[in-house]
Design a protein around this motif. Structure first.
Motif, mmCIF file in Angstrom:
data_model
loop_
_atom_site.group_PDB
_atom_site.id
_atom_site.type_symbol
_atom_site.label_atom_id
_atom_site.label_comp_id
_atom_site.label_asym_id
_atom_site.label_seq_id
_atom_site.Cartn_x
_atom_site.Cartn_y
_atom_site.Cartn_z
ATOM 1 N N MET A 1 0.848 -1.184 0.000
ATOM 2 C CA MET A 1 0.000 0.000 0.000
ATOM 3 C C MET A 1 0.884 1.234 0.000
ATOM 4 S SD MET A 1 -2.810 1.252 2.831
ATOM 5 C CE MET A 1 -3.723 -0.279 2.704
ATOM 6 N N GLN A 2 0.641 2.163 -0.938
ATOM 7 C CA GLN A 2 1.444 3.372 -1.050
ATOM 8 C C GLN A 2 0.753 4.509 -0.315
ATOM 9 O OE1 GLN A 2 2.337 4.438 -5.057
ATOM 10 N NE2 GLN A 2 3.020 6.489 -4.529
ATOM 11 N N GLU A 3 1.429 5.120 0.653
ATOM 12 C CA GLU A 3 0.846 6.192 1.445
ATOM 13 C C GLU A 3 0.842 7.495 0.651
ATOM 14 O OE1 GLU A 3 -0.556 5.843 4.273
ATOM 15 O OE2 GLU A 3 0.010 3.775 4.669
ATOM 16 N N SER A 4 -0.186 8.349 0.953
ATOM 17 C CA SER A 4 -0.248 9.646 0.290
ATOM 18 C C SER A 4 0.710 10.622 0.945
ATOM 19 C CB SER A 4 -1.682 10.199 0.381
ATOM 20 O OG SER A 4 -2.056 10.398 1.715
ATOM 21 N N ASP A 5 1.283 11.526 0.062
ATOM 22 C CA ASP A 5 2.159 12.513 0.655
ATOM 23 C C ASP A 5 2.482 13.584 -0.382
ATOM 24 O OD1 ASP A 5 5.425 12.627 1.177
ATOM 25 O OD2 ASP A 5 4.880 11.497 -0.582
ATOM 26 N N PRO A 18 -3.479 -1.740 -3.694
ATOM 27 C CA PRO A 18 -3.506 -2.755 -4.753
ATOM 28 C C PRO A 18 -4.631 -3.761 -4.551
ATOM 29 C CG PRO A 18 -1.690 -3.163 -3.244
ATOM 30 C CD PRO A 18 -2.271 -1.844 -2.839
ATOM 31 N N ARG A 19 -4.964 -4.470 -5.625
ATOM 32 C CA ARG A 19 -6.106 -5.388 -5.611
ATOM 33 C C ARG A 19 -6.086 -6.383 -4.447
ATOM 34 N NH1 ARG A 19 -9.531 -7.751 -4.334
ATOM 35 N NH2 ARG A 19 -11.047 -9.044 -5.421
ATOM 36 N N PRO A 20 -4.955 -6.997 -4.079
ATOM 37 C CA PRO A 20 -5.000 -7.984 -2.995
ATOM 38 C C PRO A 20 -5.367 -7.392 -1.631
ATOM 39 C CG PRO A 20 -3.026 -8.278 -4.336
ATOM 40 C CD PRO A 20 -3.625 -6.961 -4.724
ATOM 41 N N GLU A 21 -5.309 -6.050 -1.505
ATOM 42 C CA GLU A 21 -5.499 -5.440 -0.198
ATOM 43 C C GLU A 21 -6.853 -4.761 -0.031
ATOM 44 O OE1 GLU A 21 -2.162 -3.053 1.054
ATOM 45 O OE2 GLU A 21 -0.755 -4.300 -0.087
ATOM 46 N N HIS A 22 -7.770 -4.959 -0.966
ATOM 47 C CA HIS A 22 -9.139 -4.442 -0.785
ATOM 48 C C HIS A 22 -10.140 -5.493 -1.239
ATOM 49 C CE1 HIS A 22 -9.974 -3.674 -5.055
ATOM 50 N NE2 HIS A 22 -8.753 -3.165 -5.171
ATOM 51 N N ASP A 156 -5.607 -1.484 -13.317
ATOM 52 C CA ASP A 156 -4.892 -2.463 -12.483
ATOM 53 C C ASP A 156 -5.709 -2.909 -11.274
ATOM 54 O OD1 ASP A 156 -4.863 -0.225 -10.883
ATOM 55 O OD2 ASP A 156 -2.682 0.029 -10.878
ATOM 56 N N PHE A 157 -7.012 -2.510 -11.235
ATOM 57 C CA PHE A 157 -7.954 -2.928 -10.179
ATOM 58 C C PHE A 157 -7.561 -2.403 -8.789
ATOM 59 C CE2 PHE A 157 -7.341 -6.628 -13.159
ATOM 60 C CZ PHE A 157 -8.300 -6.191 -14.059
ATOM 61 N N SER A 158 -6.802 -1.316 -8.751
ATOM 62 C CA SER A 158 -6.408 -0.725 -7.470
ATOM 63 C C SER A 158 -7.416 0.339 -7.045
ATOM 64 C CB SER A 158 -5.022 -0.075 -7.595
ATOM 65 O OG SER A 158 -5.065 1.012 -8.518
ATOM 66 N N LEU A 159 -7.323 0.755 -5.781
ATOM 67 C CA LEU A 159 -8.096 1.871 -5.255
ATOM 68 C C LEU A 159 -7.189 3.079 -5.128
ATOM 69 C CD1 LEU A 159 -10.219 0.331 -2.343
ATOM 70 C CD2 LEU A 159 -11.051 1.152 -4.539
ATOM 71 N N ILE A 160 -7.716 4.252 -5.453
ATOM 72 C CA ILE A 160 -6.945 5.489 -5.384
ATOM 73 C C ILE A 160 -7.670 6.455 -4.449
ATOM 74 C CG2 ILE A 160 -5.950 7.399 -6.700
ATOM 75 C CD1 ILE A 160 -6.070 5.593 -9.173
ATOM 76 N N ASP A 161 -6.922 7.023 -3.482
ATOM 77 C CA ASP A 161 -7.517 7.876 -2.457
ATOM 78 C C ASP A 161 -6.630 9.111 -2.245
ATOM 79 O OD1 ASP A 161 -8.676 9.035 -0.233
ATOM 80 O OD2 ASP A 161 -8.224 7.385 1.131
ATOM 81 N N TYR A 162 -7.157 10.294 -2.648
ATOM 82 C CA TYR A 162 -6.420 11.539 -2.482
ATOM 83 C C TYR A 162 -6.795 12.291 -1.211
ATOM 84 C CZ TYR A 162 -4.572 11.531 -7.286
ATOM 85 O OH TYR A 162 -3.881 11.242 -8.434
ATOM 86 N N VAL A 163 -7.887 11.926 -0.546
ATOM 87 C CA VAL A 163 -8.453 12.792 0.507
ATOM 88 C C VAL A 163 -8.690 12.058 1.822
ATOM 89 C CG1 VAL A 163 -9.496 14.423 -1.119
ATOM 90 C CG2 VAL A 163 -10.781 12.371 -0.429
ATOM 91 N N ASP A 164 -8.030 10.946 2.055
ATOM 92 C CA ASP A 164 -8.200 10.155 3.283
ATOM 93 C C ASP A 164 -9.622 9.612 3.436
ATOM 94 O OD1 ASP A 164 -5.540 10.530 4.031
ATOM 95 O OD2 ASP A 164 -5.984 12.394 5.099
ATOM 96 N N GLY A 165 -10.228 9.312 2.309
ATOM 97 C CA GLY A 165 -11.585 8.768 2.348
ATOM 98 C C GLY A 165 -11.652 7.386 2.962
ATOM 99 N N LEU A 166 -10.622 6.568 2.721
ATOM 100 C CA LEU A 166 -10.619 5.218 3.296
ATOM 101 C C LEU A 166 -10.546 5.258 4.819
ATOM 102 C CD1 LEU A 166 -8.320 3.354 0.759
ATOM 103 C CD2 LEU A 166 -10.706 2.796 1.268
ATOM 104 N N ALA A 167 -9.762 6.183 5.352
ATOM 105 C CA ALA A 167 -9.663 6.313 6.807
ATOM 106 C C ALA A 167 -11.001 6.746 7.398
ATOM 107 C CB ALA A 167 -8.576 7.325 7.177
#
Length: 442
Positions: A1-5, A18-22, A156-167
């Motif tokens: 998982m790549q952290e935002s920064d 990435p896909r395996p983590e959601h 690539d079936f990944s999730l992208i989050d720019y605004v801490d929506g997952l948290a």
């Protein structure tokens, strides 16, 4: 998982899961949405599932809609799909049609800085036109709540989050992106959306997102009445109408939408009319849970009944017949309400019929009950009577009588109406000497 920064260019490196983590699988996405995603990708455009569909899949819910965001302009989307129609002036969107199923495709929204007024215009802080296109990051920051700004990348079936929506999703928190007051002023309907999502998801509204709700309700007066009708259907016909009603009252928003009803609620007598409205909305929620149909006409009949009832009683006290009084009161209340929430005639006319039948349900003698049962709005009027009886507004014996009458045999029905028929005054007969030879007496 790549952290935002933040990086040195002023952009933000998003959180990429990435896909395996959601838990989102393509098997959960509608066939038509996948067709649109893959086709855009084949044409070398970016394509992401976004918004409520992603949010609901992550929460384990079944999405109602699947919306797509892309870097293709609406015109380019139309070139890719022959079954596409472009809609909207305020927000230009592409609708790709698959029979009755519609997949909404939106181009990434830009920041609007240094935009042509023809494409991006604000009036008193409210966005009235927004057709500026930009990057996926700009699009994410232009969305309303963080939990609605999550992107599923078909590449690539990944999730992208720019605004801490997952948290926020994990914390059960509803938070606006950006300055809350500014975002509410840009589009006051976001206040209603905050209530809707809080009730639907059981999320807590983050304090800075919540506080303006108490102060900015009057901004709803700037929203088109037809748009408010659409938003209210989403609010009250999604299975949590009673919670919505209580939250709207808590924030003072209900009075902006239904001022006459709200004034009546402040004058409640022994729990009514709050009890009536609450029972009516709870009944709506129950029917939806049981997968039974619900009608906007019945919903608005519940929400506007108390001002109609009070106005009817006032007209009666001035000497007007009850049937005429309820027609006049209904017309007056609906006329004033229409400027706030535009109820289409296909709903407002049945609503007024439900009200008009209420005094007629008190007439139980002779053939009147039989005729009333053939009225196309009888069943809705009877259900409305049941709610009134449950709330203590009318005699429960009347509701019980109509229940028994509908279920009774022919003999039982005749017995139930016989006593009333005997009390009816006989028709006056003309004198035989004044009756023409070719006219039947009586």
């Amino acid at each position: 998982m790549q952290e935002s920064d933040p990086d040195t260019t002023g952009t933000t490196t998003p959180l990429v899961v990435p896909r395996p983590e959601h838990n989102i699988s393509r098997a959960q996405i509608s066939e038509h949405a996948l067709k649109v995603l893959y086709r855009l990708r084949q044409e070398n455009f970016q394509a992401h599932l976004v918004g409520g569909g992603v949010r609901d899949l992550l929460l384990g819910h079944e999405p109602k809609d699947f919306d797509i965001a892309t870097d293709a302009t609406p015109e380019q989307v139309r070139q890719v799909f022959r079954n596409c129609r472009l809609i909207g002036r305020r927000f230009r969107l592409a609708h790709v049609h698959f029979g009755r199923d519609i997949i909404e495709v939106a181009t990434y929204r830009g920041s609007g800085d240094d935009a042509d007024p023809a494409d991006h215009r604000l009036e008193n802080g409210m966005i009235v036109r927004d057709n500026i296109y930009g990057s996926i990051e700009e699009d994410a920051r232009r969305r309303d709540f963080t939990i609605n700004a999550l992107y599923y990348n078909i590449a690539d079936f990944s999730l992208i989050d720019y605004v801490d929506g997952l948290a926020d999703l994990r914390a059960g928190k509803l938070r606006l992106i950006g300055d809350p007051e500014q975002r509410y002023r840009e589009d006051p309907v976001r206040m209603l959306r905050a209530v809707r999502f809080a009730c639907k998801l059981g999320f807590a509204i983050e304090p800075s997102t919540e506080q303006p709700l108490f102060r900015l309700g009057s901004l709803l007066g700037d929203i088109a009445a037809a748009r408010l009708f659409d938003e209210l259907i989403k609010l009250f016909h999604s299975g949590y109408a009673l919670d919505v009603f209580e939250k709207l009252r808590h924030y003072g928003l209900f009075g902006q939408l239904f001022p006459e009803t709200d004034a009546c609620l402040a004058l409640e007598d022994q729990g009514f009319p709050v009890m009536f409205v609450s029972r009516g909305l709870a009944n709506t929620d129950r029917r939806l849970q049981e997968h039974k149909p619900v009608a906007p006409a019945f919903l608005f009949a519940i929400l506007l009944w108390e001002p109609v009832r009070r106005a009817t009683e006032q007209l009666q006290s001035e000497g007007m017949d009850v049937n005429e009084a309820i027609l006049v009161a209904s017309a007056d209340v609906c006329h004033r309400q229409q400027s706030l929430v535009a109820i289409p005639k296909r709903y407002s006319l049945p609503m007024r019929e439900i009200w008009a039948l209420q005094p007629r349900l008190e007439q139980r003698e002779g053939k009147r009950p039989y005729r009333l049962m053939t009225h196309p709005r009888f069943r809705a009027a009877y259900d409305f009577l049941l709610l009134r009886a449950e709330a203590g507004e009318t005699d429960p014996e009347l509701a019980d009588w109509w229940t028994r009458f509908q279920e009774g045999s022919s003999q039982e029905r005749a017995s139930m109406t016989e006593s009333g028929a005997k009390r009816r005054r006989p028709r006056r007969r003309r004198s035989k000497s004044k009756t023409p030879a070719n006219e039947v007496a009586g």
